[in-house]
Design an enzyme around this catalytic site. Structure first.
Site, mmCIF file in Angstrom:
data_model
loop_
_atom_site.group_PDB
_atom_site.id
_atom_site.type_symbol
_atom_site.label_atom_id
_atom_site.label_comp_id
_atom_site.label_asym_id
_atom_site.label_seq_id
_atom_site.Cartn_x
_atom_site.Cartn_y
_atom_site.Cartn_z
ATOM 1 N N GLU A 257 38.524 36.043 31.529
ATOM 2 C CA GLU A 257 39.765 35.383 31.947
ATOM 3 C C GLU A 257 40.514 36.196 32.993
ATOM 4 O OE1 GLU A 257 40.632 32.458 31.314
ATOM 5 O OE2 GLU A 257 39.642 31.841 29.465
ATOM 6 N N ARG A 261 41.080 34.599 36.709
ATOM 7 C CA ARG A 261 42.476 34.264 37.016
ATOM 8 C C ARG A 261 43.135 35.325 37.888
ATOM 9 N NH1 ARG A 261 45.009 30.914 31.941
ATOM 10 N NH2 ARG A 261 43.076 30.557 30.809
#
Length: 632
Positions: A257, A261
């Site tokens: 993640e 991101r």
């Protein structure tokens, strides 16, 4: 496509112990006297240690004299072995000077200690904090060393895309207004937090970001703000990142993640704006992720502590396994990191993963979702193009595209995988809907997740260059998946798609379980609409995208932002009260691009990571990686 389904980590937190002055029934002056006493004890121990070291450690001057004597003996006979009187007096003089220096240093230290003891506790703490700040600033200067200059790829289509059709332009402006509403409320109620609770009007976070406020929404939204021309908001985000984004925190984060991101978002912001701060921050964070690769196989852990570098896997993953969609979704960002820094370490890490996967047996040609990083063996034989597997396949295709279609090794792995998926996982329902099921221990589960809906766009994106001249076939397959996913939206009350839907008996493209009826602002269906629009210009994709836009605005919009809903089949749904960062990074970006001209971020020049962060194609003339065999 944003994330595999993650289960919350269990565990209780004990209330913190109150060890402040108020926890003890003593007067503050008594506390200060005890501190002074402790300080004097430490000082006394230091003085004793110094005197002990002086009197009991070997005398270096005598040692030198012996060495000198020995050398003279070897050089010219027995007379040189007897040290002269002059040498003895010199040694004694050196000892006396050393004693005097130690005495002077001790007296100085005692005077400084007395001065310290005259100060209040607050003054001493202020001095300590000042010294800490100096150390932090020095470390920041060290981390912020300038990176080597590299030629930027030819950046095309980072502005405008204004459609001539006033109706399409109005729809695009509506999407921009929704982005402004989401950002402004995050700015007001959740600034610096990872995400927003738009109904409670406060910050929100999940275990994928650890326990720190890393401003995930800011980083994730930057490139969307930029391409929408919201430059004041972009500068607000840049200023926060410059001053507040700190990766030296004691926080355990998801490698996957944080890569897609944060590193993806920072790299895209750098390429779009040219602002060095984004590149520097991306490289700093990447360095913090590298310890996750310290496993017996080089397959990274799912999580890593940004401060200690200690890694581990999710407790719910098969027998301590790493997850295919997590360790297989690093290639794009890591190749760009090597390109921008000139350091091959990032490229080597992801290529090592690829080489290991190429050597492994694959049941029925399929990649299982779990791989043990200690043994290098597959976990349970569960294969999915949705959660746990999805973006691995996407990154094989995009590695080829990002290399200017030179990385043929990646293209072959993609083609082989897609052939196995089509043979074993893709079926037609009784009602004629094409769907992608999940393979579990030799059995096909006739269920498709919202995450799997990205695959329609992937098939269309990979059609050109497919083997056996099957471009038309894969474009058609992409269109069929898009149609199925649209049906999953159209068959709900809210016209928003459920998290998963089945194809059993008379039930088609409908969620059966209550825990699969929610919509959390996911982008995958809209992503496929956009890719299909780019490759076919069939107006139905813009129509379907507008239906989704209206449904999100009607049922997910609240005064404090946008929230997911818990049941898309209910006419009066309850909210989950989370404005996901990927809503700003992906959902709204894909909608905006759907109603823009094709000259905004053209696909010949840009490749989108799995969080919709655009990264430029690295043409061989520019890339520092052209010497690698995979790029020949």
């Amino acid at each position: 496509m944003t994330t595999p389904a993650l289960l919350p980590l269990s565990g209780r937190r004990l209330p913190p112990l109150n060890l402040g002055a108020s926890a003890f029934p003593h007067h503050r002056a008594t506390l200060r006297l005890s501190e002074k006493f402790i300080l004097l004890l430490i000082l006394s121990a230091f003085i004793t240690l110094c005197f002990g070291a002086f009197f009991f450690l070997p005398d270096s001057s005598k040692h030198n004299a012996k060495l000198q004597g020995g050398m003279e003996l070897r050089g010219g006979g027995s007379a040189a072995a007897v040290p002269s009187c002059e040498g003895k007096w010199t040694a004694r003089g050196n000892e006396e000077r050393l004693r005097n220096k130690i005495r002077a240093d001790h007296e100085k230290a005692l005077e400084e200690a007395k001065e310290k003891l005259k100060k209040s506790r607050d003054e001493i703490q202020a001095e300590i904090q000042t010294e800490k700040n100096k150390v932090v600033q020095e470390l920041k200067k060290k981390d912020s060393k300038p990176l080597p200059p590299v030629p930027l790829p030819n950046l095309i289509g980072i502005n405008s895309g204004e459609p001539a059709d006033p109706d399409i332009r109005e729809k695009r402006n509506k999407v921009k207004e929704m982005m402004k509403h989401a950002w402004d409320n995050y700015r007001q109620y959740g600034w610096g937090h990872n995400e927003l609770k738009p109904i409670a009007r406060k910050g929100h976070s999940t275990n994928i970001f650890g326990n720190s406020q890393m401003g995930a929404t800011i980083v994730d939204a930057l490139d969307t703000l930029y391409i929408m021309g919201l430059h004041d908001e972009f500068r607000e985000g840049q200023e926060w990142i410059d001053k507040n984004l700190d990766f030296s925190v004691n926080s355990e984060v998801s490698v996957f993640e944080v890569n897609i991101r944060f590193i993806g978002g920072l790299l895209a912001a750098y390429y779009l704006s040219g602002q060095e701060v984004f590149k520097i921050k991306a490289v700093q964070l990447a360095g913090k992720l590298l310890p996750a690769f310290n496993t017996p196989t080089g397959i990274p852990w799912a999580m890593v502590n940004l401060k200690s570098g200690v890694g581990r896997n999710w407790g719910w993953a098969s027998a301590g396994s790493s997850i295919l969609a997590e360790f297989g979704t690093l290639h794009m960002e890591f190749v760009h990191l090597s390109y921008l820094t000139g350091d091959p370490v990032y490229y080597n890490k992801v290529m090592h993963i690829r080489k290991l996967l190429q050597k492994m047996d694959r049941p029925n040609g399929l990649y299982p979702n779990y791989l043990n990083p200690r043994t290098g063996r597959w976990g349970q034989h569960h294969t999915s193009v949705g959660g746990l597997g999805d973006s691995f396949y996407e990154y094989l295709l995009k590695a080829w595209l990002m290399s200017d279609k030179m990385d043929m090794e990646a293209r072959k792995m993609y083609d082989d995988a897609i052939e196995a998926i089509e043979k074993h996982l893709i079926r037609k329902s009784n009602g004629g809907l094409t769907f992608i099921g999940e393979w579990k221990n030799g059995h096909l589960e006739r269920k498709m997740g919202h995450l799997t809906c990205f695959a329609g766009g992937m098939f269309a994106l990979g059609a050109d260059g497919s083997r056996d001249d099957k471009a038309g076939h894969y474009l058609q397959l992409g269109a069929e998946i898009a149609h199925t996913c649209h049906e999953s939206y159209d068959r709900t009350t809210l016209k928003l798609g459920p998290e998963a839907f089945k194809f059993d008996g008379g039930v088609e493209a409908v969620a059966v379980r209550q825990n699969e009826k929610y919509y959390i602002l996911r982008p995958e269906v809209i992503e496929t609409y956009w890719y299909m629009w780019r490759f076919t210009h069939d107006p139905k994709y813009r129509q379907w995208g507008w239906e989704a836009t209206q449904a999100i605005d009607k049922y997910c919009r609240v005064s404090g932002g946008f929230s997911g809903v818990k049941d898309v089949y209910s006419s009066s749904p309850t909210y989950d009260d989370v404005q996901q960062s990927f809503f700003l990074a992906e959902t709204l970006k894909y909608l905006y691009l759907l109603f823009s001209n094709d000259d905004l971020l053209p696909l010949d020049n840009w490749v989108f990571n799995t969080e919709a962060h655009p990264l430029p194609v690295l043409h061989l003339a520019n890339t520092t990686l052209s010497g690698n065999p995979a790029y020949r």
